[in-house]
Scaffold this active site. Structure first.
Site, PDB file in Angstrom:
ATOM      1  N   ARG A  15       0.831  -1.204   0.000  1.00 59.93           N
ATOM      2  CA  ARG A  15       0.000   0.000   0.000  1.00 59.93           C
ATOM      3  C   ARG A  15       0.871   1.262   0.000  1.00 59.93           C
ATOM      4  NH1 ARG A  15      -4.813   1.635   4.323  1.00 59.93           N
ATOM      5  NH2 ARG A  15      -5.206   3.703   3.458  1.00 59.93           N
ATOM      6  N   ASN A  29     -10.644  -4.385  -1.318  1.00 58.04           N
ATOM      7  CA  ASN A  29     -10.522  -3.370  -2.370  1.00 58.04           C
ATOM      8  C   ASN A  29      -9.584  -3.809  -3.491  1.00 58.04           C
ATOM      9  OD1 ASN A  29     -12.204  -1.220  -1.520  1.00 58.04           O
ATOM     10  ND2 ASN A  29     -10.742  -0.744   0.115  1.00 58.04           N
ATOM     11  N   CYS A  42     -19.156  -2.078   0.803  1.00 55.37           N
ATOM     12  CA  CYS A  42     -18.309  -0.931   1.155  1.00 55.37           C
ATOM     13  C   CYS A  42     -19.001  -0.190   2.289  1.00 55.37           C
ATOM     14  CB  CYS A  42     -18.133  -0.023  -0.061  1.00 55.37           C
ATOM     15  SG  CYS A  42     -17.117   1.447   0.232  1.00 55.37           S
ATOM     16  N   HIS A  91     -16.525   3.525  -4.714  1.00 58.85           N
ATOM     17  CA  HIS A  91     -15.632   4.671  -4.530  1.00 58.85           C
ATOM     18  C   HIS A  91     -15.816   5.724  -5.627  1.00 58.85           C
ATOM     19  CE1 HIS A  91     -12.657   2.447  -1.653  1.00 58.85           C
ATOM     20  NE2 HIS A  91     -13.906   2.442  -1.231  1.00 58.85           N
ATOM     21  N   TYR A  97     -14.418  10.042  -1.938  1.00 57.23           N
ATOM     22  CA  TYR A  97     -13.471   9.622  -2.974  1.00 57.23           C
ATOM     23  C   TYR A  97     -13.559  10.506  -4.222  1.00 57.23           C
ATOM     24  CZ  TYR A  97     -12.227   5.433  -0.385  1.00 57.23           C
ATOM     25  OH  TYR A  97     -11.747   4.573   0.562  1.00 57.23           O
TER      26      TYR A  97
END
Length: 421
Positions: free
Chosen positions: A90, A144, A164, A194, A244
């Site tokens: 990440r 995700n 989500c 998102h 987002y």
């Protein structure tokens, strides 16, 4: 009822366990299995999970294992919350795209594509093993990028629904502002994972009074502050975008902020170290307050509600989920995966009819859907050219020079996770 959580060693898991304990009348779990290859983390999380159940008087059993096949055997539902590559991957997703002036984020843009390429093959392998263990088991995907992962699962014929926590977070926020119970708030939530907008906020159900205009008039400032978007923009749009959308509506500003750091990945990694230390305290028998900063707020309530509905034991009849379009948004293919309100029961999730979507939002939805199709193709079949095509199609990239550079960087940073590289 047996539930299995793949990625059970996540620091998220006590949030989920707390929900299972509190909402046991909605979802009467008899056996819960936490599966994770990280033995040290799993032992800490599993110990806290058992203490939470004991503290709240839950009669169910919790077991832990690194053996996926043993963990999913006989499961009625399997929740996926894994992170291939961990926080280190990440950190890379959030860093190298910034070198091209593109947003660095784990689900959006080039970083989101990297996560999809790492994740889809692993999830599909897990799903096949679930299907062999119990063809009737439901797969609930919280991993995700949820839209792309759920699309991969559904295209492969799995009984899957994507989940989500953005929608439930907004529902709870609006309920507090309106001073009503959350169950009274029904969102006209539409878009992709998102990439969603609340085009209506209704009281009492799908046909209820739309109170969004009044909500924006009275509380627009607080809502805009939460989204880190200017109040005048919300007034002009007349809808509430998910946070987002800031990556699109304020892209350059976000890139500038991200370059100043520290990254979210670094913050989360530090938080996880502290949480795992807490989880090792044998006196701790509840989720710590610090977990609220980790993300995933209300994840447990959403997961319990969805699992209960899919397993025929209750749950809300209407829930925001990721599922097949099936003509709901007529400008998208039927097999696209959208995030909308759906009727959910033991047969799965069927989107509710949606009003025509304003071209201002429909254009972006269509663009990102095309990117997701190319991203899934790259995740399934590999190859530099497929990665390049997906990056070139993404509205936050779009320029061929950036797509070329980002393709090389994505492959270089993820080679160990890409079988074809």
């Amino acid at each position: 009822m047996k539930l299995t959580v793949v990625g059970g060693g996540s620091t998220y898991t006590p949030e989920l366990i707390d929900g299972f304990a509190r909402l046991r009348d909605t979802l009467p779990v008899e056996e819960l299995v936490l599966v994770d290859p990280a033995a040290d983390r799993l032992e800490l999380v599993g110990g806290l999970a058992r203490r939470i159940f004991a503290r709240q008087g839950h009669p169910g059993t919790i077991t832990t294992t690194a053996d996926l096949d043993a963990g999913v055997a006989g499961a009625d539902a399997v929740l996926l919350q894994l992170r291939v590559g961990g926080q280190a991957a990440r950190q890379q997703d959030e860093t190298w795209p910034l070198e091209c002036g593109c947003v660095g984020q784990e689900t959006t843009g080039a970083g989101g594509l990297a996560k999809a390429l790492r994740t889809v093959p692993v999830v599909l392998d897990i799903a096949e093993r679930v299907r062999r263990a119990n063809p009737d088991a439901w797969i609930i995907d919280f991993t995700n990028p949820v839209g792309i992962v759920t699309r991969a699962l559904l295209h492969a014929g799995h009984r899957a629904v994507g989940l989500c926590n953005v929608a439930i977070g907004l529902q709870r926020k609006f309920a507090a502002l309106l001073d009503v119970a959350p169950r009274e708030v029904h969102l006209d939530h539409v878009g992709l994972n998102h990439l969603t907008w609340e085009t209506g906020v209704r009281l009492g159900g799908p046909g209820g009074e739309d109170v969004l205009p009044g909500l924006l008039a009275e509380h627009g400032g607080a809502i805009a502050e939460d989204l880190r978007l200017p109040r005048p923009l919300l007034d002009r749009l007349g809808v509430v975008p998910s946070y987002y959308l800031r990556y699109y509506y304020a892209h350059d500003q976000v890139v500038s902020e991200l370059r100043e750091g520290p990254s979210r990945a670094a913050q989360v990694a530090a938080m996880e170290r502290e949480l795992l230390t807490m989880y090792g305290d044998p006196e701790l028998a509840e989720k710590p307050a610090l977990l609220a900063q980790r993300g995933g707020a209300y994840y447990s309530e959403a997961a319990v509600d969805l699992a209960a509905a899919l397993l025929g034991g209750g749950g809300s009849p209407y829930q925001v989920v990721n599922t097949l379009n099936r003509g709901t948004l007529p400008f998208l293919p039927d097999d696209a995966v959208i995030e909308v309100q759906a009727a959910v029961d033991a047969n799965g999730a069927v989107p509710l009819p949606a009003a025509p979507l304003d071209p201002l939002y429909a254009g972006l939805v269509a663009n990102v859907t095309a990117y997701e199709e190319l991203a899934l193709d790259a995740a399934l079949r590999g190859g530099r050219e497929r990665v390049f095509r997906a990056l070139l199609a993404h509205p936050l990239i779009g320029q061929y020079a950036y797509a070329e550079t980002l393709t090389d960087q994505l492959i270089a940073h993820n080679r160990e996770h890409l079988a074809w590289a």
